[in-house]
Design an enzyme around this catalytic site. Structure first.
Site, short mmCIF file in Angstrom:
data_model
loop_
_atom_site.label_atom_id
_atom_site.label_comp_id
_atom_site.label_asym_id
_atom_site.label_seq_id
_atom_site.Cartn_x
_atom_site.Cartn_y
_atom_site.Cartn_z
N TYR A 35 46.97 41.20 10.05
CA TYR A 35 46.67 39.95 10.74
C TYR A 35 45.99 38.94 9.80
CZ TYR A 35 44.02 36.84 13.88
OH TYR A 35 43.45 35.76 14.50
N ILE A 36 44.91 39.37 9.13
CA ILE A 36 44.20 38.49 8.21
C ILE A 36 44.88 38.48 6.84
CG2 ILE A 36 41.98 37.99 7.13
CD1 ILE A 36 40.64 39.58 9.38
N ALA A 93 42.90 46.81 3.78
CA ALA A 93 43.59 47.79 4.61
C ALA A 93 42.59 48.53 5.50
CB ALA A 93 44.32 48.79 3.71
N TYR A 155 33.43 51.98 14.30
CA TYR A 155 33.92 50.99 13.35
C TYR A 155 32.79 50.52 12.44
CZ TYR A 155 36.00 46.49 11.87
OH TYR A 155 36.48 45.41 11.16
N LYS A 159 32.34 51.29 8.32
CA LYS A 159 32.25 50.18 7.37
C LYS A 159 30.91 50.19 6.65
CE LYS A 159 36.10 47.59 7.83
NZ LYS A 159 36.96 47.13 6.72
#
Length: 299
Positions: A35-36, A93, A155, A159
């Site tokens: 998407y980005i 990714a 998430y 990260k």
């Protein structure tokens, strides 16, 4: 690693001019078909930079880039060379970015670590990784590089761990690190999975209402093309490093932004306020400190 025939496109060298004195570089973008990622590839190419775009699928990526269809997480001692021996790697990714408690975040963490270590061990001198505001967890006010991190989702936890590992690996190799934090993204919503994408889909399906929260929380919203421009500027220079917020620095309530989105796009749908509770790890107001990105952009 197998590189299917016909995926390589010619590139003509150019230079990129910027506020901090950019120089021509070869930049590898992983997750380039996401998407980005697709927007970032275009922004880099528009700046005159050489781009190697890698993903499991490369359709829809700007044809000016050198496209490499590959699984970068497969063990491969020649990975750095096969990905073009880039000057900079922008690692975007990631699976399930909009599913905050997916098991894939922790399940994939070692693969991301191994990829970054492989690239740095092979001689990569500048690594940029796409992070997230969700590393921080619950916070009220502006987030900067010194804001403590207590992530409240898988998430954010994954990260956050990858950021700490990347900083350690890069220090060992004397490499430049740019950890890019994004906030709330609007635009190209037919290809996204955000609340705006879901709202657009509901309107296109003819639904009269859309279940919503109270909408009172304030966030830092940014258009995907502006986000791509900021990310491109970050990785095109090496003087401003560390944790960098790609953001506006200006909070807006969710209700204001979504109502504006409905009006801007002429959608025939109404928000059903209070249908969903606010997430427990969402604060009443959180946004990015834009000091470093403004320095990079010269604003």
């Amino acid at each position: 690693m197998k590189f299917p025939l016909g995926l390589f496109t010619p590139w003509c060298r150019g230079t990129a001019a910027g506020k901090l004195g950019f120089m021509a570089k070869k930049i590898l973008v992983t997750g380039a078909g996401g998407y980005i990622g697709r927007h970032v590839v275009k922004a880099l190419l528009d700046s005159g930079l050489e781009v190697v775009a890698s993903d499991l699928r490369v359709d829809g990526i700007d044809d000016r880039a050198t496209k490499i269809q590959a699984n970068i997480f497969e063990p491969n001692d020649s990975l750095f060379e096969e990905l073009g021996s880039p000057d900079v790697c922008l690692h975007m990714a990631w699976r399930d970015g909009f599913k905050h408690n997916s098991d894939n975040h922790m399940g994939d963490l070692s693969s991301h670590y191994r990829f970054i270590k492989t690239m740095l061990d092979a001689g990569l001198k500048q690594i940029a990784v796409m992070g997230t505001m969700h590393e921080v967890g619950y916070w009220e006010g502006a987030i900067d590089e010194s804001t403590p991190c207590h992530p409240a989702s898988m998430y954010g936890i994954a990260k956050n761990a990858l950021r700490e590992a990347t900083l350690m690996l890069a220090k060992e190799k004397d490499a430049t690190v740019q950890w890019i934090r994004a906030y709330y993204i609007v635009g190209d919503d037919a290809h996204g999975s955000s609340i705006f994408s879901k709202l657009l889909q509901a309107a296109n399906e003819g639904k009269p209402t859309f279940p919503f929260t109270t909408g009172k929380n304030k966030y830092d919203f940014i258009d995907v093309d502006e986000l791509a421009r900021q990310i491109s500027a970050v990785v095109s220079q090496d003087q401003v490093n560390g944790i960098i917020n790609c953001c506006t620095g200006e909070p807006l309530t969710l209700a204001e932004r979504v109502e504006r989105y409905i009006k801007e796009n002429g959608l025939n749908i109404k928000l059903e306020y209070g249908a969903f509770p606010d997430r427990p790890y969402d604060s009443p107001g959180v946004w990015g400190d834009a000091t470093k990105i403004r320095q990079i952009l010269g604003n």
